[in-house]
Motif scaffolding. Structure first.
Motif, mmCIF file in Angstrom:
data_model
loop_
_atom_site.group_PDB
_atom_site.id
_atom_site.type_symbol
_atom_site.label_atom_id
_atom_site.label_comp_id
_atom_site.label_asym_id
_atom_site.label_seq_id
_atom_site.Cartn_x
_atom_site.Cartn_y
_atom_site.Cartn_z
ATOM 1 N N TYR A 175 0.839 -1.207 0.000
ATOM 2 C CA TYR A 175 0.000 0.000 0.000
ATOM 3 C C TYR A 175 0.875 1.258 0.000
ATOM 4 O O TYR A 175 0.626 2.210 -0.763
ATOM 5 C CB TYR A 175 -0.924 -0.006 1.207
ATOM 6 C CG TYR A 175 -1.749 1.250 1.329
ATOM 7 C CD1 TYR A 175 -2.738 1.554 0.398
ATOM 8 C CD2 TYR A 175 -1.528 2.163 2.369
ATOM 9 C CE1 TYR A 175 -3.489 2.724 0.487
ATOM 10 C CE2 TYR A 175 -2.277 3.327 2.468
ATOM 11 C CZ TYR A 175 -3.247 3.604 1.522
ATOM 12 O OH TYR A 175 -3.985 4.758 1.612
ATOM 13 N N ASN A 179 1.588 4.152 -3.124
ATOM 14 C CA ASN A 179 1.395 5.577 -2.848
ATOM 15 C C ASN A 179 2.729 6.270 -2.590
ATOM 16 O O ASN A 179 2.780 7.260 -1.862
ATOM 17 C CB ASN A 179 0.466 5.747 -1.640
ATOM 18 C CG ASN A 179 -0.962 5.362 -1.944
ATOM 19 O OD1 ASN A 179 -1.741 6.157 -2.469
ATOM 20 N ND2 ASN A 179 -1.318 4.117 -1.635
ATOM 21 N N VAL A 184 0.384 9.308 3.637
ATOM 22 C CA VAL A 184 -0.904 8.673 3.917
ATOM 23 C C VAL A 184 -1.113 8.629 5.424
ATOM 24 O O VAL A 184 -0.176 8.412 6.193
ATOM 25 C CB VAL A 184 -0.990 7.254 3.316
ATOM 26 C CG1 VAL A 184 -1.036 7.317 1.801
ATOM 27 C CG2 VAL A 184 0.179 6.392 3.762
ATOM 28 N N SER A 185 -2.348 8.839 5.832
ATOM 29 C CA SER A 185 -2.651 8.896 7.262
ATOM 30 C C SER A 185 -2.774 7.505 7.852
ATOM 31 O O SER A 185 -2.921 6.500 7.139
ATOM 32 C CB SER A 185 -3.968 9.657 7.475
ATOM 33 O OG SER A 185 -5.058 8.892 6.991
ATOM 34 N N ASP A 187 -5.326 6.447 9.470
ATOM 35 C CA ASP A 187 -6.681 5.983 9.152
ATOM 36 C C ASP A 187 -6.738 5.382 7.750
ATOM 37 O O ASP A 187 -7.390 4.358 7.528
ATOM 38 C CB ASP A 187 -7.689 7.130 9.268
ATOM 39 C CG ASP A 187 -7.973 7.517 10.709
ATOM 40 O OD1 ASP A 187 -7.875 6.629 11.573
ATOM 41 O OD2 ASP A 187 -8.291 8.693 10.961
ATOM 42 N N MET A 188 -6.072 6.022 6.778
ATOM 43 C CA MET A 188 -6.047 5.490 5.418
ATOM 44 C C MET A 188 -5.358 4.128 5.384
ATOM 45 O O MET A 188 -5.826 3.196 4.720
ATOM 46 C CB MET A 188 -5.330 6.477 4.484
ATOM 47 C CG MET A 188 -6.070 7.782 4.260
ATOM 48 S SD MET A 188 -5.039 9.028 3.440
ATOM 49 C CE MET A 188 -4.803 8.275 1.833
ATOM 50 N N ILE A 189 -4.252 4.013 6.108
ATOM 51 C CA ILE A 189 -3.529 2.743 6.151
ATOM 52 C C ILE A 189 -4.406 1.656 6.756
ATOM 53 O O ILE A 189 -4.518 0.548 6.215
ATOM 54 C CB ILE A 189 -2.227 2.902 6.956
ATOM 55 C CG1 ILE A 189 -1.231 3.787 6.200
ATOM 56 C CG2 ILE A 189 -1.606 1.533 7.245
ATOM 57 C CD1 ILE A 189 -0.002 4.166 6.998
ATOM 58 N N SER A 191 -7.658 1.409 6.935
ATOM 59 C CA SER A 191 -8.804 1.025 6.100
ATOM 60 C C SER A 191 -8.374 0.172 4.914
ATOM 61 O O SER A 191 -9.141 -0.681 4.457
ATOM 62 C CB SER A 191 -9.539 2.278 5.611
ATOM 63 O OG SER A 191 -8.735 3.040 4.739
ATOM 64 N N HIS A 192 -7.160 0.353 4.423
ATOM 65 C CA HIS A 192 -6.704 -0.426 3.273
ATOM 66 C C HIS A 192 -6.031 -1.738 3.678
ATOM 67 O O HIS A 192 -6.176 -2.740 2.984
ATOM 68 C CB HIS A 192 -5.727 0.403 2.426
ATOM 69 C CG HIS A 192 -6.398 1.396 1.540
ATOM 70 N ND1 HIS A 192 -6.804 2.632 1.992
ATOM 71 C CD2 HIS A 192 -6.776 1.329 0.237
ATOM 72 C CE1 HIS A 192 -7.375 3.302 0.999
ATOM 73 N NE2 HIS A 192 -7.373 2.529 -0.075
#
Length: 243
Positions: A175, A179, A184-185, A187-189, A191-192
């Motif tokens: 991921y 990117n 990347v935050s 939270d983004m990490i 969720s993925h």
């Protein structure tokens, strides 16, 4: 005509094309035609020799006749795919029925051309297959500086040396690599990678970032995984601009 037993290095600048064709005149034509277009060409007149050359040379593309004397082109194509040879295959045949075309594609061929063929069309198809293969390869392999990921085998190397990761560590690194250069935050990490929102008190992302850093920086290698204050993390080369 090339000596099939000579696995000499590729010529500079040309993709390596392996032509497997039992008719001497057609094989000679293929070799001359493709060399004139700047390709490095190896030739084989039977399926067994062609298969061995493919495994030894890892060609960028295979031109494969369906009607070979010892084993059919269909059998060779199936074996190439079984041996994880991902090079595109252009199948040649004197037959032009839909059934033959379907059989070739089902065996692992990427395109199909009936003989007698037009020289210009053959070259155009070879170039198109190589372009598509290059795009596909760029999607399958990700790289940042000396870090490389094979997204099919799910393997990682740094400076050519393997990096052993758990499934979760690999998912996190893939991921971040997809990117690369972009912060990347957490939270983004979450969720993925974990497919769920990050709990307010959870430090799981930071823990796995620490795991990754330790493995990626083993042996004193330069840091690629950076903290971006107030945002999260970014993967970038050591010479990349700070985030």
């Amino acid at each position: 005509m090339n000596d099939p037993s000579d696995p000499s290095p590729r010529q500079d600048g040309g993709a390596l094309v392996l032509a497997i064709e039992d008719e001497a005149q057609i094989l000679d034509l293929l070799e001359r035609l493709l060399r004139a277009e700047g390709f490095d060409v190896r030739g084989a007149s039977d399926g067994t020799t062609g298969l061995h050359l493919a495994l030894d040379l890892s060609p960028d593309l295979v031109v494969l006749d369906i009607g070979l004397p010892d084993r059919s082109g269909l059998e060779v194509a199936v074996e190439l795919r079984r041996r994880a040879i991902r090079a595109p295959i252009l199948m040649l045949t004197a037959r032009g029925s839909v059934d033959d075309k379907v059989s070739g594609l089902d065996a692992g061929a990427d395109d199909y051309l009936a003989k007698p063929f037009d020289a210009g069309e053959l070259v155009a198809r070879v170039r198109a297959l190589l372009r598509r293969a290059a795009i596909r390869e760029s999607e399958l392999r990700l790289a940042v500086d000396d870090l490389e990921l094979d997204t099919v085998a799910r393997t990682v190397t740094r400076g050519g040396a393997p990096v052993a990761l758990t499934q979760t560590e690999y998912a996190l690194l893939e991921y971040l690599t997809r990117n690369a250069g972009r912060a990347v935050s957490r939270d983004m990490i979450a969720s993925h990678v974990w497919k769920q929102p990050l709990e307010p008190e959870s430090n799981i992302v930071d823990v796995y970032i620490t795991y990754l850093r330790k493995k990626l920086e083993e042996g004193g290698r330069a840091r690629l995984l950076h903290t971006v204050r107030g945002v999260g993390y970014v993967l970038r080369g050591p010479d990349g601009p700070p985030s």
